[in-house]
Design a protein around this motif. Sequence first.
Motif, PDB file in Angstrom:
ATOM      1  N   LYS A  10      39.181  30.615  26.197  1.00 23.07           N
ATOM      2  CA  LYS A  10      38.039  31.279  26.849  1.00 23.07           C
ATOM      3  C   LYS A  10      36.848  30.333  26.754  1.00 23.07           C
ATOM      4  O   LYS A  10      36.108  30.337  25.782  1.00 23.07           O
ATOM      5  CB  LYS A  10      37.742  32.615  26.175  1.00 23.07           C
ATOM      6  N   THR A  12      34.829  29.577  29.837  1.00 25.91           N
ATOM      7  CA  THR A  12      34.017  29.685  31.042  1.00 25.91           C
ATOM      8  C   THR A  12      33.109  30.906  30.909  1.00 25.91           C
ATOM      9  O   THR A  12      33.582  32.015  30.639  1.00 25.91           O
ATOM     10  CB  THR A  12      34.919  29.842  32.290  1.00 25.91           C
ATOM     11  N   ASN A  14      31.200  34.024  31.913  1.00 20.80           N
ATOM     12  CA  ASN A  14      31.230  35.040  32.957  1.00 20.80           C
ATOM     13  C   ASN A  14      29.808  35.583  33.073  1.00 20.80           C
ATOM     14  O   ASN A  14      29.387  36.421  32.275  1.00 20.80           O
ATOM     15  CB  ASN A  14      32.226  36.140  32.593  1.00 20.80           C
ATOM     16  N   GLU A  17      29.359  39.512  33.790  1.00 20.52           N
ATOM     17  CA  GLU A  17      29.722  40.315  32.614  1.00 20.52           C
ATOM     18  C   GLU A  17      28.738  40.087  31.473  1.00 20.52           C
ATOM     19  O   GLU A  17      28.411  41.010  30.724  1.00 20.52           O
ATOM     20  CB  GLU A  17      31.155  39.982  32.184  1.00 20.52           C
ATOM     21  N   ASP A  34      35.347  33.822  29.593  1.00 24.61           N
ATOM     22  CA  ASP A  34      36.659  34.099  30.183  1.00 24.61           C
ATOM     23  C   ASP A  34      37.477  32.817  30.201  1.00 24.61           C
ATOM     24  O   ASP A  34      36.935  31.720  30.065  1.00 24.61           O
ATOM     25  CB  ASP A  34      36.521  34.594  31.632  1.00 24.61           C
TER      26      ASP A  34
END
Length: 149
Positions: A10, A12, A14, A17, A34
């Motif tokens: 994970k 990246t 987001n 969110e 993410d």
Amino acid sequence: MRNLVPAGPKDTVNVDESIDQTMRNAGEIEIVFDRSLKDRLKVILAIDNGGWSMDPYIEMVQTLFNYARSQFKDVKTFFFHNTIYDKLWEDPPRRSRPFNVDELVRLDPETRFIIVGDASMAPYELMATDGSIHLERGRANPAMTGSDS
């Protein structure tokens, strides 16, 4: 023609969110990470490279192949002349590296099979037993069999 699936760590951010979670957290910043999306789609390009009828399409087909190689995880190129009989060939002259078409069913279900050709051939190459113009590659069945035959 893509099959993007999350893969790897994970790493990246987001953004949408993260904003949502920060608002739910009364303004205290909450950064959500993410996994990156990777394309798992595999592609087989089969090209009719025999005879003069494909000559006008050489540049267009080269562009297609170059684009495909840059876009998909795994691209394999095979060659045939006029129609696909029992074998595809891994080498453009279609002499030394045959690939039995029955092996296609054993490939990963994420594999897409694309045929590029101009369908310019004599009808007997499709309909007649041993219709191949290559006598040494004759076969007992026609390349195309209809429900009436």
